[in-house]
Design a protein around this motif. Structure first.
Motif, short mmCIF file in Angstrom:
data_model
loop_
_atom_site.label_atom_id
_atom_site.label_comp_id
_atom_site.label_asym_id
_atom_site.label_seq_id
_atom_site.Cartn_x
_atom_site.Cartn_y
_atom_site.Cartn_z
N TYR A 85 -16.22 -40.97 -40.06
CA TYR A 85 -16.53 -42.10 -39.18
C TYR A 85 -17.83 -41.85 -38.43
O TYR A 85 -18.57 -42.81 -38.13
N ILE A 86 -18.12 -40.59 -38.11
CA ILE A 86 -19.39 -40.28 -37.45
C ILE A 86 -20.55 -40.54 -38.40
O ILE A 86 -21.60 -41.07 -37.99
N PHE A 87 -20.38 -40.21 -39.68
CA PHE A 87 -21.45 -40.47 -40.64
C PHE A 87 -21.65 -41.98 -40.84
O PHE A 87 -22.79 -42.46 -40.94
N LEU A 88 -20.54 -42.72 -40.90
CA LEU A 88 -20.66 -44.18 -40.99
C LEU A 88 -21.34 -44.75 -39.75
O LEU A 88 -22.15 -45.69 -39.84
N TYR A 89 -21.03 -44.18 -38.58
CA TYR A 89 -21.69 -44.62 -37.35
C TYR A 89 -23.18 -44.29 -37.39
O TYR A 89 -24.00 -45.07 -36.90
N SER A 90 -23.53 -43.15 -37.98
CA SER A 90 -24.94 -42.78 -38.11
C SER A 90 -25.69 -43.79 -38.97
O SER A 90 -26.83 -44.16 -38.65
N ILE A 91 -25.06 -44.25 -40.05
CA ILE A 91 -25.68 -45.27 -40.89
C ILE A 91 -25.82 -46.58 -40.10
O ILE A 91 -26.85 -47.27 -40.18
N ASN A 92 -24.79 -46.93 -39.33
CA ASN A 92 -24.86 -48.13 -38.50
C ASN A 92 -25.99 -48.02 -37.47
O ASN A 92 -26.72 -48.99 -37.23
N TYR A 93 -26.15 -46.83 -36.89
CA TYR A 93 -27.22 -46.61 -35.91
C TYR A 93 -28.59 -46.74 -36.57
O TYR A 93 -29.54 -47.27 -35.98
N LEU A 94 -28.69 -46.26 -37.80
CA LEU A 94 -29.95 -46.37 -38.54
C LEU A 94 -30.30 -47.83 -38.82
O LEU A 94 -31.46 -48.24 -38.67
N VAL A 95 -29.31 -48.62 -39.19
CA VAL A 95 -29.56 -50.01 -39.59
C VAL A 95 -29.87 -50.89 -38.39
O VAL A 95 -30.80 -51.72 -38.42
N LEU A 149 -35.14 -38.11 -43.74
CA LEU A 149 -35.01 -37.10 -42.68
C LEU A 149 -33.82 -37.41 -41.79
O LEU A 149 -33.03 -36.53 -41.45
N TYR A 150 -33.69 -38.68 -41.42
CA TYR A 150 -32.58 -39.07 -40.55
C TYR A 150 -31.23 -38.80 -41.21
O TYR A 150 -30.33 -38.21 -40.60
N LEU A 151 -31.08 -39.23 -42.46
CA LEU A 151 -29.81 -39.04 -43.15
C LEU A 151 -29.53 -37.57 -43.41
O LEU A 151 -28.38 -37.12 -43.37
N GLY A 152 -30.58 -36.78 -43.69
CA GLY A 152 -30.40 -35.35 -43.91
C GLY A 152 -29.91 -34.64 -42.67
O GLY A 152 -28.95 -33.84 -42.73
N TYR A 153 -30.54 -34.91 -41.53
CA TYR A 153 -30.09 -34.29 -40.28
C TYR A 153 -28.69 -34.79 -39.89
O TYR A 153 -27.89 -34.03 -39.33
N SER A 154 -28.40 -36.06 -40.17
CA SER A 154 -27.06 -36.59 -39.88
C SER A 154 -26.00 -35.90 -40.73
O SER A 154 -24.91 -35.58 -40.25
N LEU A 155 -26.32 -35.65 -42.00
CA LEU A 155 -25.38 -34.95 -42.88
C LEU A 155 -25.12 -33.54 -42.38
O LEU A 155 -23.97 -33.05 -42.40
N PHE A 156 -26.16 -32.88 -41.91
CA PHE A 156 -26.02 -31.53 -41.35
C PHE A 156 -25.11 -31.55 -40.12
O PHE A 156 -24.21 -30.71 -39.97
N MET A 157 -25.32 -32.53 -39.24
CA MET A 157 -24.50 -32.64 -38.04
C MET A 157 -23.04 -32.95 -38.39
O MET A 157 -22.11 -32.37 -37.80
N VAL A 158 -22.84 -33.84 -39.35
CA VAL A 158 -21.48 -34.24 -39.73
C VAL A 158 -20.72 -33.07 -40.35
O VAL A 158 -19.52 -32.88 -40.10
N GLU A 184 -20.18 -41.42 -26.22
CA GLU A 184 -21.09 -40.31 -25.93
C GLU A 184 -22.03 -40.08 -27.09
O GLU A 184 -23.18 -39.67 -26.91
N LEU A 185 -21.55 -40.37 -28.30
CA LEU A 185 -22.38 -40.18 -29.48
C LEU A 185 -23.61 -41.08 -29.45
O LEU A 185 -24.69 -40.68 -29.89
N PHE A 186 -23.47 -42.27 -28.91
CA PHE A 186 -24.62 -43.18 -28.82
C PHE A 186 -25.73 -42.58 -27.97
O PHE A 186 -26.91 -42.63 -28.33
N PHE A 187 -25.37 -42.00 -26.83
CA PHE A 187 -26.38 -41.43 -25.95
C PHE A 187 -26.99 -40.17 -26.54
O PHE A 187 -28.17 -39.88 -26.34
N ILE A 188 -26.18 -39.39 -27.26
CA ILE A 188 -26.73 -38.20 -27.92
C ILE A 188 -27.70 -38.61 -29.01
O ILE A 188 -28.79 -38.02 -29.14
N MET A 189 -27.34 -39.61 -29.80
CA MET A 189 -28.24 -40.09 -30.85
C MET A 189 -29.52 -40.67 -30.25
O MET A 189 -30.62 -40.48 -30.78
N SER A 190 -29.39 -41.37 -29.13
CA SER A 190 -30.58 -41.92 -28.48
C SER A 190 -31.48 -40.81 -27.96
O SER A 190 -32.70 -40.94 -27.97
N SER A 191 -30.88 -39.73 -27.49
CA SER A 191 -31.67 -38.60 -27.03
C SER A 191 -32.44 -37.95 -28.17
O SER A 191 -33.61 -37.58 -28.03
N ILE A 192 -31.80 -37.84 -29.33
CA ILE A 192 -32.43 -37.17 -30.47
C ILE A 192 -33.49 -38.05 -31.11
O ILE A 192 -34.61 -37.60 -31.39
#
Length: 656
Positions: free
Chosen positions: A594-604, A618-627, A530-538
């Motif tokens: 693990y969500i933060f590591l996934y966020s880095i994987n999604y970025l790469v 910006l991406y890493l900052g918002y990801s840190l806030f979410m995590v 579900e995280l993949f689809f949420i990230m794709s939406s954002i």
């Protein structure tokens, strides 16, 4: 008969309320009736790109401006926080009136700055977002035999080292014959329908239409720049052939751009409530549904196994202990190790108890906000048709739930302090400032980056002031009020006494924190699809709408977090490690790692085209806030479930 009469009265009252609200559509909008020839206004939103993730104003580029001047449309708090800047545009339609070869304007000759900016925006793949009757413009393309759907259209395209601009737009407006919002026809059947009145508006006998679709085809057409005698909305003197596969309007420094458009109205079978289906049927929807269902079945099965094994183990341990007489129990305490030996230390106050209370309080607030918001979204109150409502609702629920945060934190503080009231005001105040303060620091830092880039994603200073007022005038007082209620409520009594001298923890075969950090993998398994689809939406501009599935996933996540924390706590108590407080929090809260590591994987791998260090920051900052928010929410679930379990475990056994 009496029941039937009461039922009719209730149906009548409900229907009158719905009639007064002009319908009963949950998303917050209702069909607008347009008569043939009525004006239709197209609005523009910020231009966006998945390569930079920084929106900019539509009129930052040399587009045509409306004759009456640029005016902002009514926006809510959520739209502003999302970077939406909805403004009026010069595009004007007349309902059910086809028009072709309409001249919009001729821009000024492109200066060097404007020319360079246009090339930069084309290289960054910026999209223009238009809105008609609350519907975003949608564009269809074909690739490998598949029809792809896109919201908006690109500014231009680069072909053989030349930059081509889409200066002609071919609009298609899908309309459906207006159907009166007759509650009796939709809701009433049988006898009940007879008591529901039909609202009759003036002019209802005049045929009208509703907008149910808005499509756009961008074209690059070479126009004659000599349009001195023509005004806006005049007919262009030459025929225009729009072919999206051919580009013929290169942009050059010092030359103007001529803008034209055409519009066609097509009667469609699409009903008004179904007009958003085209936006929700994005590619990969079948994979989306299958993946979520597969994940739900696997995680439910796994959680059931963990729960059954855990309950059987604890129940057998309790039963065996209670069946022994006192002498046998004393001998067992001397000979056997396990959770029975830490009875005098299990409720010893943890280190940094105040910080733990603060984080648990904020976690309750965040978790409550998420559950209530997703529940309302699943019911349809925060659909994609209501831009910004999701963010606005989250802010509202977060502020209101400050009462729960203050109550839980202060009551836990008093429980750890064995009923001492001292310091509860400080705890409540810190709860009100801990997470919002960190969030404010992160968002302010990112906002400076957006301000420096002149992006519409930057929060205006006036909105900053509003957010601060909401924080200190609503959220903080409500949290202090909740703390007051927690101070007045009785603290939770421990079932056993705590020894004055702490028991020495025997050396462990493996670091306990290693097991705690690894425990986050199971909660992550419920979330990552579900995280993949949420990230794709954002980040990819896709529409997220399966809030019902998200609600189920969240419930499963809470259950799994509680189970994982219970198992880890029991394991630590069995090896005589009585320092379970923080470990129970991070056993489930470690899912954030693990969500933060996934966020880095999604970025790469998924956002590999993201350009520039500002966009990545910006991406890493918002990801840190979410995590951070996820860590507080999941950690709170784990801690509260473990606290209940430990309290229940030592209350169930008679110990001297």
């Amino acid at each position: 008969m009496e029941f039937s009469s009461d039922f009719r009265i209730w149906v009548l009252l409900v229907s009158l309320i719905l009639q007064s609200c002009h319908g009963f559509y949950l998303p917050g909008s209702y069909p607008h009736k347009y008569v043939t020839g009525d004006p239709l206004s197209v609005k523009v939103n910020s231009i966006t790109s998945i390569d930079t993730e920084m929106p900019f104003s539509y009129y930052s580029l040399p587009f045509c401006k409306p004759q009456e001047g640029v005016k902002d449309s009514a926006e809510n708090l959520g739209e502003l926080l999302m970077g939406d800047r909805i403004e009026n545009s010069p595009y004007r339609f007349k309902m059910y009136t086809n028009e072709t070869e309409i001249l919009l304007c001729k821009s000024d000759p492109l200066s060097k700055d404007s020319f360079d900016l246009l090339k930069k925006r084309i290289d960054e793949m910026y999209q223009v977002n238009l809105i008609l009757d609350n519907l975003p413009a949608i564009r269809y393309t074909k690739k490998d035999g598949y029809v792809l759907r896109w919201t908006g259209y690109p500014i231009g395209v680069k072909y053989q080292d030349a930059y081509y601009f889409f200066n002609h737009l071919k609009f298609t407006v899908l309309i459906h014959k207006y159907e009166e919002a007759n509650v009796a026809r939709v809701m009433g059947t049988g006898d009940a329908a007879e008591v529901i009145p039909t609202r009759v508006d003036e002019g209802s006998d005049i045929p009208g239409y509703m907008v149910v679709g808005f499509e756009v085809v961008p074209c690059s057409v070479m126009h004659d720049a000599n349009t001195k005698n023509l005004k806006m909305y005049d007919k262009y003197p030459k025929p225009i052939k729009c072919d999206s596969n051919i580009v013929s309007m290169p942009i050059k420094e010092g030359q103007p751009i001529v803008f034209t458009y055409e519009v066609t109205f097509d009667v469609s079978d699409i009903k008004w409530p179904s007009r958003w289906d085209a936006y929700l049927k994005m590619e990969g929807s079948k994979v989306h549904w299958f993946s979520i269902l597969n994940s739900l079945m696997v995680i439910t099965f796994l959680a059931g196994i963990v729960l059954v094994i855990f309950l059987r183990t604890v129940r057998r341990d309790l039963t065996r202990y209670e069946e022994l007489d006192k002498e046998a129990q004393a001998q067992m305490n001397e000979e056997l190790s396990g959770w029975k030996l830490v009875v005098g230390d299990v409720f010893r106050a943890p280190s940094n108890a105040g910080l733990l209370c603060i984080m648990v309080g904020d976690g309750v607030q965040i978790l409550g906000m998420a559950v209530v918001t997703i529940l309302f979204a699943a019911l349809g109150f925060m659909s994609p048709a209501s831009r910004g409502n999701l963010i606005t609702g989250m802010l509202f629920f977060y502020m209101i739930l400050g009462v729960a945060a203050g109550y839980v934190a202060v009551r836990l503080w008093r429980t750890i302090g064995c009923g001492d009231h001292k310091g509860w005001v400080s705890i409540a105040w810190k709860v009100a400032c801990f997470f919002p303060g960190i969030a404010f620091l992160i968002l302010t830092t990112l906002n400076f980056l957006l301000w420096g880039s002149h992006s519409t994603g930057a929060i205006p200073f006036s909105l900053f002031v509003i957010l601060l007022l909401l924080w200190f005038c609503i959220s903080v007082p409500l949290t202090l009020f909740g703390g007051y209620l927690g101070a007045k409520a009785p603290h939770i009594e421990y079932p056993v006494r705590t020894n004055q001298i702490p028991r020495e923890i025997p050396p462990q075969k493996y670091p306990s924190w290693l097991l705690v950090l690894g425990a986050g993998t199971l909660p992550f398994g419920t979330l990552f699809i579900e995280l993949f689809f949420i990230m794709s939406s954002i980040w990819m501009g896709r529409v997220y709408y399966v809030f019902g599935f998200l609600l189920i996933v969240m419930i499963l996540l809470v259950v799994v977090c509680a189970e994982v924390s219970l198992v880890l706590t029991y394991m630590h108590l069995c090896v005589e490690d009585w320092k379970w407080w923080w470990k129970s929090f991070f056993a489930s809260g470690s899912v954030a790692i693990y969500i933060f590591l996934y966020s880095i994987n999604y970025l790469v791998f998924d956002l590999r085209n993201l350009s520039g260090p500002v966009s990545a920051t910006l991406y890493l900052g918002y990801s840190l806030f979410m995590v951070l928010a996820i860590m507080l929410a999941t950690g709170t679930v784990g801690f509260l479930s473990s606290f209940w379990f430990v309290h229940y475990l030592f209350s169930s056994v008679k110990l001297d």
